[in-house]
Design a protein around this motif. Structure first.
Motif, PDB file in Angstrom:
ATOM      1  N   LYS A  13       0.857  -1.187   0.000  1.00 35.75           N
ATOM      2  CA  LYS A  13       0.000   0.000   0.000  1.00 35.75           C
ATOM      3  C   LYS A  13       0.889   1.232   0.000  1.00 35.75           C
ATOM      4  N   ALA A  14       0.597   2.157  -0.884  1.00 36.40           N
ATOM      5  CA  ALA A  14       1.376   3.389  -0.989  1.00 36.40           C
ATOM      6  C   ALA A  14       0.773   4.453  -0.080  1.00 36.40           C
ATOM      7  N   VAL A  15       1.567   4.955   0.836  1.00 34.30           N
ATOM      8  CA  VAL A  15       1.141   6.008   1.753  1.00 34.30           C
ATOM      9  C   VAL A  15       2.245   7.057   1.807  1.00 34.30           C
ATOM     10  N   PHE A  16       1.903   8.215   2.345  1.00 36.95           N
ATOM     11  CA  PHE A  16       2.892   9.270   2.528  1.00 36.95           C
ATOM     12  C   PHE A  16       3.447   9.193   3.947  1.00 36.95           C
ATOM     13  N   GLY A  17       4.767   9.206   4.041  1.00 35.19           N
ATOM     14  CA  GLY A  17       5.430   9.259   5.334  1.00 35.19           C
ATOM     15  C   GLY A  17       5.992  10.642   5.584  1.00 35.19           C
ATOM     16  N   ARG A  18       5.935  11.084   6.823  1.00 33.57           N
ATOM     17  CA  ARG A  18       6.415  12.417   7.201  1.00 33.57           C
ATOM     18  C   ARG A  18       7.719  12.293   7.967  1.00 33.57           C
ATOM     19  N   VAL A  19       8.734  13.023   7.520  1.00 37.04           N
ATOM     20  CA  VAL A  19      10.044  12.989   8.170  1.00 37.04           C
ATOM     21  C   VAL A  19       9.966  13.746   9.489  1.00 37.04           C
ATOM     22  N   GLU A  20      10.398  13.110  10.554  1.00 38.21           N
ATOM     23  CA  GLU A  20      10.409  13.739  11.868  1.00 38.21           C
ATOM     24  C   GLU A  20      11.740  13.454  12.556  1.00 38.21           C
ATOM     25  N   SER A  21      12.040  14.259  13.528  1.00 38.89           N
ATOM     26  CA  SER A  21      13.237  14.089  14.346  1.00 38.89           C
ATOM     27  C   SER A  21      12.819  13.558  15.708  1.00 38.89           C
ATOM     28  N   ARG A  22      13.516  12.538  16.164  1.00 37.91           N
ATOM     29  CA  ARG A  22      13.162  11.956  17.459  1.00 37.91           C
ATOM     30  C   ARG A  22      13.394  12.943  18.595  1.00 37.91           C
ATOM     31  N   ILE A  23      14.304  13.879  18.417  1.00 38.39           N
ATOM     32  CA  ILE A  23      14.612  14.851  19.460  1.00 38.39           C
ATOM     33  C   ILE A  23      14.540  16.245  18.846  1.00 38.39           C
ATOM     34  N   VAL A  24      13.789  17.133  19.473  1.00 39.39           N
ATOM     35  CA  VAL A  24      13.753  18.555  19.115  1.00 39.39           C
ATOM     36  C   VAL A  24      13.970  19.337  20.403  1.00 39.39           C
ATOM     37  N   VAL A  25      15.095  20.029  20.494  1.00 39.06           N
ATOM     38  CA  VAL A  25      15.452  20.742  21.721  1.00 39.06           C
ATOM     39  C   VAL A  25      15.373  22.239  21.477  1.00 39.06           C
ATOM     40  N   PRO A  26      14.872  22.987  22.447  1.00 39.84           N
ATOM     41  CA  PRO A  26      14.793  24.446  22.293  1.00 39.84           C
ATOM     42  C   PRO A  26      16.058  25.124  22.813  1.00 39.84           C
ATOM     43  N   GLY A  27      16.488  26.169  22.126  1.00 42.93           N
ATOM     44  CA  GLY A  27      17.530  27.047  22.628  1.00 42.93           C
ATOM     45  C   GLY A  27      16.878  28.190  23.374  1.00 42.93           C
ATOM     46  N   ARG A  28      16.977  28.194  24.688  1.00 43.30           N
ATOM     47  CA  ARG A  28      16.238  29.139  25.523  1.00 43.30           C
ATOM     48  C   ARG A  28      17.136  30.280  26.006  1.00 43.30           C
ATOM     49  N   ALA A  29      16.509  31.426  26.201  1.00 45.90           N
ATOM     50  CA  ALA A  29      17.203  32.576  26.778  1.00 45.90           C
ATOM     51  C   ALA A  29      17.389  32.348  28.275  1.00 45.90           C
ATOM     52  N   ARG A  30      18.593  32.598  28.755  1.00 49.95           N
ATOM     53  CA  ARG A  30      18.875  32.386  30.178  1.00 49.95           C
ATOM     54  C   ARG A  30      18.577  33.618  31.028  1.00 49.95           C
ATOM     55  N   ILE A  31      18.464  34.758  30.381  1.00 49.73           N
ATOM     56  CA  ILE A  31      18.085  35.981  31.087  1.00 49.73           C
ATOM     57  C   ILE A  31      17.017  36.698  30.276  1.00 49.73           C
ATOM     58  N   GLY A  32      16.297  37.595  30.927  1.00 49.08           N
ATOM     59  CA  GLY A  32      15.332  38.415  30.218  1.00 49.08           C
ATOM     60  C   GLY A  32      15.979  39.674  29.690  1.00 49.08           C
ATOM     61  N   TYR A  89      16.842  15.120   4.228  1.00 48.70           N
ATOM     62  CA  TYR A  89      15.436  15.494   4.134  1.00 48.70           C
ATOM     63  C   TYR A  89      15.136  16.652   5.075  1.00 48.70           C
ATOM     64  N   PHE A  90      14.084  17.394   4.746  1.00 49.49           N
ATOM     65  CA  PHE A  90      13.591  18.426   5.639  1.00 49.49           C
ATOM     66  C   PHE A  90      12.683  17.787   6.688  1.00 49.49           C
ATOM     67  N   VAL A  91      12.699  18.339   7.871  1.00 51.70           N
ATOM     68  CA  VAL A  91      11.769  17.882   8.896  1.00 51.70           C
ATOM     69  C   VAL A  91      10.353  18.234   8.459  1.00 51.70           C
ATOM     70  N   ASN A  92       9.438  17.276   8.598  1.00 49.06           N
ATOM     71  CA  ASN A  92       8.037  17.362   8.166  1.00 49.06           C
ATOM     72  C   ASN A  92       7.884  17.243   6.659  1.00 49.06           C
ATOM     73  N   GLU A  93       8.967  16.941   5.923  1.00 44.52           N
ATOM     74  CA  GLU A  93       8.830  16.673   4.495  1.00 44.52           C
ATOM     75  C   GLU A  93       8.124  15.339   4.298  1.00 44.52           C
ATOM     76  N   ARG A  94       7.265  15.266   3.284  1.00 40.98           N
ATOM     77  CA  ARG A  94       6.530  14.044   2.999  1.00 40.98           C
ATOM     78  C   ARG A  94       7.140  13.321   1.808  1.00 40.98           C
ATOM     79  N   THR A  95       7.167  12.004   1.884  1.00 40.88           N
ATOM     80  CA  THR A  95       7.673  11.186   0.796  1.00 40.88           C
ATOM     81  C   THR A  95       6.830   9.929   0.698  1.00 40.88           C
ATOM     82  N   LEU A  96       6.796   9.343  -0.482  1.00 37.71           N
ATOM     83  CA  LEU A  96       5.943   8.187  -0.727  1.00 37.71           C
ATOM     84  C   LEU A  96       6.607   6.923  -0.201  1.00 37.71           C
ATOM     85  N   VAL A  97       5.832   6.120   0.524  1.00 40.70           N
ATOM     86  CA  VAL A  97       6.325   4.872   1.129  1.00 40.70           C
ATOM     87  C   VAL A  97       5.383   3.752   0.728  1.00 40.70           C
TER      88      VAL A  97
END
Length: 336
Positions: free
Chosen positions: A39-58, A260-268
């Protein structure tokens, strides 16, 4: 395209029937074989880890050094946040430190004078003890002021937003001059590893198994894929037990997916079951005027039977072409 290639090969064989000796002809017994239902379906590329770069001061974002899609390494400066109050606090700390240094110097002179008077016999031990106590208090006050200044300096250094991991920048939700609070996201980074997330109808949930091989087609709408192969292979690494909105989710691991780009779709193409099929070697098929024929062996001779072909089945060592109609199990196919 695959069927056209098979027909072309069969036509080449059929175009020269006189050069093939009948003594070299063989027979192929048609029997049902189990093939995977894909069966042909679209798969979405994802990253198992997405970490934020946060500001340490205001403060106010004074500099943004990355943008979406950039590759960053761990510890790299993503942006610079400046708090004007820190500069004022640093000046106040310097002034307080100068005042305490002056008091420390005065306390040191008082202690030396008291010790000299005590040595000459004109001073008392009580005066010496008082001067020593004042000197120690001033010394500790200077040390505390130095520590407080170091805290302010460290706070100023923490205005640099550092990359928490090595990866690609997904989003940068801030702009120059925007005000951020401590702990607010300045950038989102995907360090990987990358995988494909599939979503299939609920009716296929029972047929999806972990470890099954899948075929990944070309990258979505990308036409020029360079040196990337046209088809990748992967395997189902995880099937999620919860069905949401009538669909089951599964993850596919694939090597070389980092471009691949994250959230890019490809046929599987994924196996969702098995079915019985009749298939013959490609060389057994010949095409005449756009019609596919297979030659059968019978007790009273040979005859040509028109067939309707399906897709290519089997692996490279035993490649077969599916026959949708025209044959039945037990037929003997004459091979050239």
């Amino acid at each position: 395209m695959v069927r056209a290639a098979v027909r072309l090969a069969a036509a080449v064989v059929a175009a020269a029937p006189l050069v093939v000796s009948t003594s070299l002809a063989g027979e192929f017994l048609v029997q049902p074989l189990m093939v995977a239902e894909m069966k042909a379906v679209f798969g979405r590329v994802e990253s198992r880890i997405v970490v934020p770069g946060r500001a340490r001061i205001g403060g106010v974002v004074q500099d943004v050094r990355v943008s979406e899609g950039d590759h960053v390494t761990k510890g790299e400066v993503l942006a610079l946040v400046v708090d004007d109050k820190l500069a004022l606090q640093l000046r106040a700390a310097d002034a307080r430190l100068e005042a305490l240094n002056s008091q420390l110097e005065n306390a040191r002179l008082e202690l030396e004078r008291a010790e000299q008077l005590r040595a000459s016999g004109t001073g008392t031990q009580t005066r010496v003890d008082q001067a020593r106590t004042q000197f120690e208090v001033a010394t500790n006050q200077v040390a505390a002021a130095v520590a407080e200044k170091a805290v302010v300096e460290q706070s100023a250094k923490e205005g640099e937003v550092l990359a928490p991991a090595t990866g690609r920048v997904l989003t940068v939700p801030v702009t120059l001059g925007s005000v951020v609070m401590a702990g607010e996201n300045v950038a989102r980074i995907a360090p990987g590893p990358y995988y494909l997330r599939l979503s299939l109808p609920e009716r296929h949930a029972a047929e999806i198994v972990e470890g099954a091989e899948v075929a990944i087609g070309e990258r979505g709408l990308v036409q020029d894929i360079g040196e990337l192969p046209a088809v990748h292979s992967g395997r189902i690494s995880k099937v999620y037990p919860e069905i949401a909105d009538g669909r089951v989710s599964a993850d596919v691991e694939i090597e070389g997916i980092g471009d691949y780009f994250v959230n890019e779709r490809t046929l599987v193409s994924i196996p969702v079951g098995k079915r019985s099929a009749l298939a013959v070697p490609p060389e057994a098929v010949r095409t005449v005027h756009g019609i596919d024929y297979v030659r059968l062996a019978a007790d009273n001779g040979e005859m040509d039977v028109a067939v309707i072909l399906g897709e290519i089945v089997g692996d490279d060592d035993a490649r077969r072409i599916e026959v949708l109609s025209g044959l039945r199990a037990g037929d003997r196919v004459v091979l050239p």
